[in-house]
Write an enzyme that holds these catalytic residues in place. Structure first.
Site, short mmCIF file in Angstrom:
data_model
loop_
_atom_site.label_atom_id
_atom_site.label_comp_id
_atom_site.label_asym_id
_atom_site.label_seq_id
_atom_site.Cartn_x
_atom_site.Cartn_y
_atom_site.Cartn_z
CE LYS A 80 -4.40 0.88 0.99
NZ LYS A 80 -5.79 0.10 0.85
CB VAL A 181 -22.48 8.40 3.05
CG1 VAL A 181 -23.26 7.20 3.41
CG2 VAL A 181 -22.64 9.58 3.90
CG ASN A 183 -15.52 7.58 -3.92
OD1 ASN A 183 -16.18 8.37 -4.64
ND2 ASN A 183 -13.90 7.88 -3.71
CB VAL A 184 -17.01 2.11 -0.57
CG1 VAL A 184 -17.73 0.70 -0.22
CG2 VAL A 184 -15.58 2.15 -1.42
CB ALA A 185 -20.37 4.13 2.30
CE1 TYR A 186 -25.42 8.67 -3.54
CE2 TYR A 186 -24.76 7.14 -5.30
CZ TYR A 186 -25.66 8.23 -4.65
OH TYR A 186 -26.70 8.61 -5.43
N1 NAI Z 1 -12.43 2.43 -2.61
C1 NAI Z 1 -12.31 1.13 -2.51
O1 NAI Z 1 -12.65 0.37 -3.55
C2 NAI Z 1 -11.91 0.34 -1.49
C3 NAI Z 1 -11.98 1.29 -0.14
N2 NAI Z 1 -11.92 0.55 1.10
C4 NAI Z 1 -11.79 1.14 2.34
O2 NAI Z 1 -13.08 1.49 2.66
C5 NAI Z 1 -13.08 2.87 3.29
C6 NAI Z 1 -13.90 3.91 2.39
O3 NAI Z 1 -13.26 4.11 1.21
P1 NAI Z 1 -13.82 4.96 0.09
O4 NAI Z 1 -15.36 5.05 0.07
O5 NAI Z 1 -13.12 4.99 -1.24
O6 NAI Z 1 -13.17 6.47 0.66
P2 NAI Z 1 -13.90 8.06 0.63
O7 NAI Z 1 -12.99 9.09 0.90
O8 NAI Z 1 -14.51 8.13 -0.69
O9 NAI Z 1 -15.07 8.07 1.85
C7 NAI Z 1 -14.76 7.95 3.08
C8 NAI Z 1 -15.88 8.90 3.58
O10 NAI Z 1 -15.69 8.71 5.12
C9 NAI Z 1 -15.63 9.98 5.47
N3 NAI Z 1 -15.29 10.19 6.91
C10 NAI Z 1 -13.86 10.21 7.19
N4 NAI Z 1 -13.73 10.33 8.66
C11 NAI Z 1 -14.93 10.19 9.25
C12 NAI Z 1 -15.51 9.98 10.66
N5 NAI Z 1 -14.45 10.03 11.34
N6 NAI Z 1 -16.91 9.95 10.72
C13 NAI Z 1 -17.46 9.98 9.61
N7 NAI Z 1 -17.15 10.07 8.36
C14 NAI Z 1 -15.92 9.96 8.13
C15 NAI Z 1 -15.09 11.10 4.65
O11 NAI Z 1 -15.57 12.49 4.72
C16 NAI Z 1 -15.65 10.49 3.34
O12 NAI Z 1 -16.89 10.87 2.74
C17 NAI Z 1 -11.70 3.27 3.57
O13 NAI Z 1 -11.16 2.72 4.78
C18 NAI Z 1 -10.88 2.44 2.34
O14 NAI Z 1 -9.45 1.96 2.46
C19 NAI Z 1 -11.44 -0.87 1.08
C20 NAI Z 1 -11.20 -1.37 -0.07
C21 NAI Z 1 -11.66 -0.97 -1.43
C1 COI Z 2 -8.76 0.10 -3.65
C2 COI Z 2 -8.52 -1.38 -4.01
C3 COI Z 2 -8.57 -1.42 -5.53
C4 COI Z 2 -7.21 -1.68 -3.38
C5 COI Z 2 -6.88 -1.65 -2.06
O1 COI Z 2 -6.00 -0.95 -1.74
C6 COI Z 2 -7.95 -2.13 -0.81
O2 COI Z 2 -8.60 -3.11 -1.17
O3 COI Z 2 -7.84 -1.62 -0.06
#
Ligand code: NAI
Ligand code: COI
Length: 364
Positions: A80, A181, A183-186
């Site tokens: 990472k 909420v 990228n993933v959670a939306y």
């Molecule tokens: N994007 C992906 O495909 C993957 C993501 N993940 C993990 O999932 C999690 C979310 O990833 P994404 O949706 O890509 O990130 P993102 O940055 O799009 O979403 C994270 C959200 O959490 C909010 N946030 C941050 N701290 C907070 C808190 N203390 N309380 C409430 N909200 C808070 C942010 O404002 C943001 O809207 C991360 O831990 C990431 O490492 C894991 C595997 C793959």
């Molecule tokens: C965002 C993924 C493609 C790879 C990764 O770093 C993860 O799964 O946490």
């Protein structure tokens, strides 16, 4: 921090510090273990308070990828990157191109993708300098943004966890609390809403919260109130270490299943969930949809093939609960064993010398 001591703790192979004054790049690439193949893991950009905090995050996240890739059956090791900086203010083209050159210098030992704070556009810039990047624009024959696929994996993994906790995998009428909420959670909320689940969401970004309210009728609470809600399932989808001594006593849910990496602050917090009868879907298994999807690019991306593999997350989560019950261990340990057994099997079988050995990157 005594860096070598910390690396010895879980036998880390390599930490790479990348600095480029011109663009402001300060990146730490962590390559944890390449037994199964080159290390693949995303790049996180975050405004860390200290360099120690950034190193620790890279180290924890890199090891998590070793387990994730192994448990998902991928022929990839774990790594990472963290970039120190504010993703809203500090990004520039030169930064990602400089970072791409550092990745190229590793000659395939590390392949990157998106994570918190980085986007497909950033991956496209990295791609200007190296082929060792995934999650680039579909126009290049790539799989694009991994988040919707990660979200789908969380959704089906959550159903498997619901079956374990409630005896039925339907999420209709279930109340799900969602932390973050983004990228993933939306997209996760979209699947849950379509199945008839009730949503309680929180985020430190008000725009993100408002989108979930408008699109899915979600109820909102303040960030520190999410843990104590009366709900069935908690989906942590923001940052790590949120299952800890402060939060566990507040939880009223029967299931924890979300996308955040490294949800357990310490391993003993997994034991504590188990002791309280809370079903925990191990993070590195349930959130493997994104990496499964981007890893398929290394074979020439095929969406149907990738999604077929993502569907196996349901069975993997079910199997972990079976192993946990059979062996009388918490689910997080069952998941770790599953990954470690695969790594050790491959480690022990690599005894023959092979000149120009074949691996997952031989096609590139
Ligand atoms: N994007 C992906 O495909 C993957 C993501 N993940 C993990 O999932 C999690 C979310 O990833 P994404 O949706 O890509 O990130 P993102 O940055 O799009 O979403 C994270 C959200 O959490 C909010 N946030 C941050 N701290 C907070 C808190 N203390 N309380 C409430 N909200 C808070 C942010 O404002 C943001 O809207 C991360 O831990 C990431 O490492 C894991 C595997 C793959
Ligand atoms: C965002 C993924 C493609 C790879 C990764 O770093 C993860 O799964 O946490």
């Amino acid at each position: 921090m005594e860096i070598f001591k910390r690396m010895e703790q879980h036998d880390y192979e390599q930490l790479v510090f990348c600095q480029d004054k011109n663009s402001g790049l300060k990146a730490i690439i962590c390559i944890h273990d390449t037994t199964l193949g080159p290390a693949l893991g995303g790049t996180r950009m975050w405004n860390y308070d200290t360099e120690e905090e950034a190193i620790e995050d890279a180290i924890r996240l890199g090891r998590g990828m070793t387990y994730k890739n192994a448990a998902a059956g991928l022929n990839l090791g774990g790594g990472k990157t963290v970039i120190i900086g504010d993703p809203l203010k500090d990004k520039n083209e030169e930064m990602f191109r400089a970072f791409g050159r550092f990745i190229q210098g590793l000659n395939g030992r590390y392949i990157t993708a998106e994570d918190v704070g980085t986007t497909v556009a950033d991956m496209d810039l990295i791609h200007e300098e190296t082929d060792f990047v995934t999650g680039i624009s579909p126009a290049f024959g790539s799989s694009g943004n991994p988040s919707p696929v990660t979200a789908y994996g969380i959704y089906i993994g959550m159903k498997a966890a619901a079956l374990e906790a409630f005896g039925d995998d339907s999420l209709e009428g279930k109340t799900v609390t969602v932390q973050g909420v983004g990228n993933v959670a939306y997209t996760l909320c979209k699947h849950l809403h379509e199945e008839g689940a009730k949503l309680i969401v929180t985020d430190i970004n008000q725009e993100a919260v408002q989108r979930a309210v408008n699109d899915f009728g979600a109820v909102t609470v303040a960030p520190n109130e999410i843990y104590s809600q009366e709900a069935d399932i908690f989906a942590p989808c923001a940052m790590g270490a949120i299952i800890n001594d402060d939060t566990i006593p507040q939880l009223k849910v029967k299931v924890v299943a979300g996308s955040a990496n490294n949800q357990l602050k310490e391993e003993r917090h997994g034991d504590e969930l188990e002791a309280r009868g809370i079903v925990y879907a191990p993070d590195f298994v349930i959130n493997s949809g994104g990496v499964i999807n981007v890893a398929d690019e290394l074979y020439g991306y095929n969406n149907e093939r990738a999604m077929k593999r993502v569907e196996t997350i349901y069975d993997s989560i079910t199997r972990i609960f079976e192993i946990a019950k059979r062996d009388g261990i918490p689910s997080y340990i069952a998941a770790e064993r599953m990954a470690e057994e695969r790594i050790n099997r491959v480690k022990n079988s690599r005894s023959q010398f092979l000149r120009n050995g074949h691996n997952i990157l031989s096609r590139r």
